[in-house]
Design a protein around this motif. Sequence first.
Motif, mmCIF file in Angstrom:
data_model
loop_
_atom_site.group_PDB
_atom_site.id
_atom_site.type_symbol
_atom_site.label_atom_id
_atom_site.label_comp_id
_atom_site.label_asym_id
_atom_site.label_seq_id
_atom_site.Cartn_x
_atom_site.Cartn_y
_atom_site.Cartn_z
ATOM 1 N N THR A 76 -9.112 9.258 3.862
ATOM 2 C CA THR A 76 -9.667 8.043 4.440
ATOM 3 C C THR A 76 -8.729 6.870 4.208
ATOM 4 O OG1 THR A 76 -11.636 6.603 4.477
ATOM 5 C CG2 THR A 76 -11.047 7.572 2.358
ATOM 6 N N GLN A 77 -8.564 6.041 5.243
ATOM 7 C CA GLN A 77 -7.677 4.888 5.178
ATOM 8 C C GLN A 77 -8.499 3.606 5.070
ATOM 9 O OE1 GLN A 77 -5.647 5.681 8.905
ATOM 10 N NE2 GLN A 77 -3.798 6.320 7.811
ATOM 11 N N LYS A 78 -8.147 2.792 4.092
ATOM 12 C CA LYS A 78 -8.829 1.520 3.876
ATOM 13 C C LYS A 78 -7.779 0.421 3.761
ATOM 14 C CE LYS A 78 -12.437 3.849 1.195
ATOM 15 N NZ LYS A 78 -13.207 3.826 -0.069
ATOM 16 N N GLY A 79 -8.243 -0.807 3.426
ATOM 17 C CA GLY A 79 -7.305 -1.897 3.254
ATOM 18 C C GLY A 79 -7.875 -3.207 3.728
ATOM 19 N N ALA A 80 -6.984 -4.143 4.049
ATOM 20 C CA ALA A 80 -7.393 -5.461 4.524
ATOM 21 C C ALA A 80 -6.193 -6.166 5.115
ATOM 22 C CB ALA A 80 -7.974 -6.289 3.378
ATOM 23 N N GLU A 81 -6.482 -7.142 5.963
ATOM 24 C CA GLU A 81 -5.447 -8.003 6.510
ATOM 25 C C GLU A 81 -5.622 -9.402 5.926
ATOM 26 O OE1 GLU A 81 -5.419 -7.883 10.745
ATOM 27 O OE2 GLU A 81 -5.097 -5.712 10.829
ATOM 28 N N THR A 82 -4.512 -9.984 5.439
ATOM 29 C CA THR A 82 -4.550 -11.341 4.866
ATOM 30 C C THR A 82 -3.418 -12.173 5.465
ATOM 31 O OG1 THR A 82 -3.041 -10.973 3.000
ATOM 32 C CG2 THR A 82 -5.345 -10.302 2.693
ATOM 33 N N ASN A 83 -3.434 -13.465 5.171
ATOM 34 C CA ASN A 83 -2.354 -14.343 5.642
ATOM 35 C C ASN A 83 -1.025 -13.999 4.987
ATOM 36 O OD1 ASN A 83 -4.120 -15.791 7.280
ATOM 37 N ND2 ASN A 83 -4.668 -17.214 5.637
ATOM 38 N N LEU A 87 -2.625 -4.954 3.739
ATOM 39 C CA LEU A 87 -2.723 -3.910 2.729
ATOM 40 C C LEU A 87 -3.264 -2.647 3.378
ATOM 41 C CD1 LEU A 87 -2.756 -2.977 -0.284
ATOM 42 C CD2 LEU A 87 -5.110 -3.840 -0.372
ATOM 43 N N ARG A 88 -2.579 -1.524 3.182
ATOM 44 C CA ARG A 88 -3.020 -0.228 3.698
ATOM 45 C C ARG A 88 -3.119 0.746 2.518
ATOM 46 N NH1 ARG A 88 -3.863 -3.063 7.336
ATOM 47 N NH2 ARG A 88 -3.038 -3.046 9.447
ATOM 48 N N GLN A 89 -4.310 1.335 2.356
ATOM 49 C CA GLN A 89 -4.536 2.278 1.266
ATOM 50 C C GLN A 89 -5.069 3.595 1.823
ATOM 51 O OE1 GLN A 89 -7.116 -0.780 -0.597
ATOM 52 N NE2 GLN A 89 -6.155 -0.137 -2.513
ATOM 53 N N GLY A 90 -4.524 4.693 1.351
ATOM 54 C CA GLY A 90 -5.005 6.012 1.742
ATOM 55 C C GLY A 90 -5.596 6.720 0.539
ATOM 56 N N TRP A 122 -4.032 7.929 -2.641
ATOM 57 C CA TRP A 122 -2.987 8.826 -2.142
ATOM 58 C C TRP A 122 -1.716 8.039 -1.832
ATOM 59 C CZ3 TRP A 122 -3.512 14.110 -1.803
ATOM 60 C CH2 TRP A 122 -2.507 14.796 -1.129
ATOM 61 N N ASP A 123 -1.885 6.899 -1.169
ATOM 62 C CA ASP A 123 -0.751 6.033 -0.859
ATOM 63 C C ASP A 123 -1.244 4.600 -0.729
ATOM 64 O OD1 ASP A 123 -1.530 5.621 2.057
ATOM 65 O OD2 ASP A 123 -1.206 7.778 2.047
ATOM 66 N N CYS A 124 -0.321 3.652 -0.888
ATOM 67 C CA CYS A 124 -0.668 2.237 -0.819
ATOM 68 C C CYS A 124 0.572 1.458 -0.403
ATOM 69 C CB CYS A 124 -1.181 1.741 -2.170
ATOM 70 S SG CYS A 124 -1.671 -0.007 -2.183
ATOM 71 N N THR A 125 0.475 0.717 0.704
ATOM 72 C CA THR A 125 1.606 -0.085 1.183
ATOM 73 C C THR A 125 1.138 -1.494 1.548
ATOM 74 O OG1 THR A 125 1.311 0.672 3.470
ATOM 75 C CG2 THR A 125 2.849 1.918 2.082
ATOM 76 N N THR A 131 8.447 -5.762 7.574
ATOM 77 C CA THR A 131 8.813 -5.179 6.287
ATOM 78 C C THR A 131 7.599 -4.519 5.642
ATOM 79 O OG1 THR A 131 10.468 -6.901 5.962
ATOM 80 C CG2 THR A 131 9.790 -5.641 4.014
ATOM 81 N N GLU A 132 7.787 -3.277 5.211
ATOM 82 C CA GLU A 132 6.711 -2.542 4.539
ATOM 83 C C GLU A 132 7.216 -2.036 3.198
ATOM 84 O OE1 GLU A 132 4.878 1.685 5.476
ATOM 85 O OE2 GLU A 132 3.923 0.173 6.745
ATOM 86 N N VAL A 133 6.449 -2.294 2.134
ATOM 87 C CA VAL A 133 6.848 -1.874 0.795
ATOM 88 C C VAL A 133 5.687 -1.160 0.124
ATOM 89 C CG1 VAL A 133 8.535 -3.730 0.498
ATOM 90 C CG2 VAL A 133 6.170 -4.085 -0.219
ATOM 91 N N ASP A 134 6.031 -0.342 -0.856
ATOM 92 C CA ASP A 134 5.014 0.316 -1.662
ATOM 93 C C ASP A 134 4.341 -0.715 -2.559
ATOM 94 O OD1 ASP A 134 4.191 1.917 -4.298
ATOM 95 O OD2 ASP A 134 4.229 3.316 -2.617
ATOM 96 N N CYS A 135 3.029 -0.553 -2.764
ATOM 97 C CA CYS A 135 2.280 -1.525 -3.575
ATOM 98 C C CYS A 135 2.881 -1.705 -4.965
ATOM 99 C CB CYS A 135 0.816 -1.086 -3.704
ATOM 100 S SG CYS A 135 -0.126 -1.222 -2.171
ATOM 101 N N GLU A 136 3.324 -0.629 -5.570
ATOM 102 C CA GLU A 136 3.865 -0.710 -6.927
ATOM 103 C C GLU A 136 5.169 -1.496 -6.982
ATOM 104 O OE1 GLU A 136 4.055 3.181 -8.571
ATOM 105 O OE2 GLU A 136 1.880 3.442 -8.604
#
Length: 196
Positions: A76-83, A87-90, A122-125, A131-136
């Motif tokens: 399942t994919q979750k997350g949010a959009e901010t200014n 955020l994309r989380q799997g 599972w994953d988080c970006t 530009t896309e980066v890993d959350c960590e």
Amino acid sequence: MMKAPVRSVLLTTLLLLGGASAGMAQLNIGLTGGVNFSKINNDDLDATTTTGGVGGGYVNVGFGPNLSIEGQVLYTQKGAETNDGDLRQGYLQIPALLKFHFGNGEGTRLYVFGGPALNWQWDCTISVGDTEVDCEDVAANPEDATFSGMLGLGIQFGRFGVEGRYETGFSDSIENIDSKDGTFSLLARLAILGSR
């Protein structure tokens, strides 16, 4: 060491499925999938809803025509959009659901359900522009496991079904940030074995 919510969900699932096996009336196995509308609830983030996918399989054990217990394994994919960025989380998600079906077991039937879910990140970006980066990499450390609960309503047409559910997070998805998610999902179902 396994956290208390993780132990609770696993123990509940094992007990329910174990008890179901002993007095099994009907075994149903199938596929489910659809779309998520997810948002992180935080007053400081000014987050808006983002969309993602959800899909996987289920095992449903029926006790007569009206009651069943269902375990699912989903991505399942979750997350949010901010200014500041998106955020994309799997997650690998395992819900354990109690279902009540209305009617006598024939034809079109409504059902309601609810239960806990265990989520493994599972994953988080995070993406800003192109530009896309890993959350960590930006010190937004995702929690390895989160605990949530869900309620929903569905309708079954023989082997096919559709359902809507709302899931609320009971634990934060990002370390040291008030980041409990809320997700509304629309899913379709197909029973491969059985009719639920």
